[in-house]
Scaffold this active site. Structure first.
Site, mmCIF file in Angstrom:
data_model
loop_
_atom_site.group_PDB
_atom_site.id
_atom_site.type_symbol
_atom_site.label_atom_id
_atom_site.label_comp_id
_atom_site.label_asym_id
_atom_site.label_seq_id
_atom_site.Cartn_x
_atom_site.Cartn_y
_atom_site.Cartn_z
ATOM 1 N N SER A 79 0.839 -1.332 -0.072
ATOM 2 C CA SER A 79 -0.044 0.041 -0.028
ATOM 3 C C SER A 79 0.884 1.292 -0.185
ATOM 4 O O SER A 79 1.938 1.092 0.488
ATOM 5 C CB SER A 79 -0.831 0.134 1.326
ATOM 6 O OG SER A 79 -1.578 1.191 1.410
ATOM 7 N N TYR B 45 -1.089 -0.574 10.424
ATOM 8 C CA TYR B 45 -1.161 -0.807 9.104
ATOM 9 C C TYR B 45 -0.079 -0.311 8.275
ATOM 10 O O TYR B 45 0.522 -1.096 7.547
ATOM 11 C CB TYR B 45 -2.578 -0.163 8.606
ATOM 12 C CG TYR B 45 -2.877 -0.412 7.204
ATOM 13 C CD1 TYR B 45 -3.494 -1.857 6.774
ATOM 14 C CD2 TYR B 45 -2.688 0.373 6.242
ATOM 15 C CE1 TYR B 45 -3.913 -2.033 5.470
ATOM 16 C CE2 TYR B 45 -3.032 0.206 4.748
ATOM 17 C CZ TYR B 45 -3.534 -1.042 4.455
ATOM 18 O OH TYR B 45 -3.832 -1.200 3.182
#
Ligand code: NAD
Length: 257
Positions: free
Chosen positions: A134, A146
């Site tokens: 990501s 994350y």
């Protein structure tokens, strides 16, 4: 194409994994999808592995990969698309159970599946793996576990590429920007995310479509990228290129707008 082995897509029942599985099946590949909440992809030739498959469980991954290969043939291409989004919190409110969940699925799960499949690919001297990281792993944001997990995915991609480079196995990552999956739409609908704030920092002033990430993955799995290993390819509508322009007054509009 089936003589070439199968493509395994984790997290293949939804979002980026589903778009990738459908694209590759449409190109004539034998594609098996696994998911913790398995659902078939309508109007595609993809094969659903019907049992729930949890990428974060070492024993389930080892057993599942062996059963899939025994049933459908050797895995020669792997897409690690299973993942969960980060919860946005102020640092004082980060719950360590949530931290562990995100790291376990997004980083540990990617490693476990890549290792189970990649070791066998290396023995067979043939294979390609794409991990879905990501842009969050390349920048900062209030999604503490994350961002760290996705940075870790980018890192292990390099390490695995070096580990298996002499064995004919390529390992690469893609880093999607904000991508218009149902999961992201749900975040917008709940008010946790604002569409304008997701779009406006990007050079192209828009979200990424799942098929655009799928196309980059398909390229990294194909012989068209035969000299490429260990990279992290952003597919982000210019999020990384555009995001710093706020410091200079913002991105220029197209002429006539
Ligand atoms: N959509 C975005 O904006 C975006 C941006 C950057 C990166 N990503 C990454 O792309 C990947 C796919 O995201 P998406 O947007 O398609 O989300 P999604 O929720 O639509 O799809 C993720 C899939 O993974 C499955 N899954 C979750 N936990 C699992 C587990 N433990 N084992 C097996 N399967 C599991 C889910 O059931 C789901 O089908 C994720 O790694 C995500 O972090 C998404």
């Amino acid at each position: 194409m089936t003589a070439e082995g199968i493509v395994l897509v984790t997290g293949g029942s939804r979002g980026i994994g589903a778009a990738t599985a459908a694209l590759l099946a449409g190109q004539g590949r034998k594609v098996v999808i696994v998911d913790i909440a398995p659902e078939p992809l309508a109007e595609t030739q993809t094969i659903l592995w019907p049992a729930s498959f949890d990428v974060a469980s070492e024993s389930a991954v080892v057993r599942g990969i062996a059963e899939i290969e025994a049933t459908h043939g050797p895995i020669t291409r792997l897409v690690n698309a299973a993942g969960v989004f980060g919860k946005m919190h102020k640092i004082e409110r980060v719950r360590m159970e949530q931290w562990d969940r995100e790291v376990n699925i997004d980083l540990r799960g990617t490693f476990l599946v890549a290792r189970s499949v990649g070791v066998k690919m290396a023995e067979r001297r043939h294979g390609a793996i794409v991990n879905v990281a990501s842009v969050a792993g390349m920048t900062s944001g209030p999604i503490h576990a994350y961002t760290a997990a996705k940075a870790g995915v980018i890192q292990i991609t390099q390490t695995l590429a070096a580990e298996w480079g002499r064995s004919g196995v390529r390992v690469n990552a893609v880093s999607p920007g904000f991508t218009r999956t149902a999961a992201l739409e749900a975040g917008i609908a709940s008010g946790a995310l604002h569409k304008k704030w997701l779009e406006s920092p990007t050079a192209m002033n828009r979200l990424v479509e799942p098929i655009e990430v799928a196309q980059a993955i398909a390229w990294l799995l194909s012989p068209m990228s035969s000299g490429v290993t260990g990279i992290n390819l952003p597919v982000d509508a210019g999020y990384i290129a555009g995001t710093t322009w706020a410091a200079y007054g913002g991105l220029p509009e197209a002429p006539g707008t």
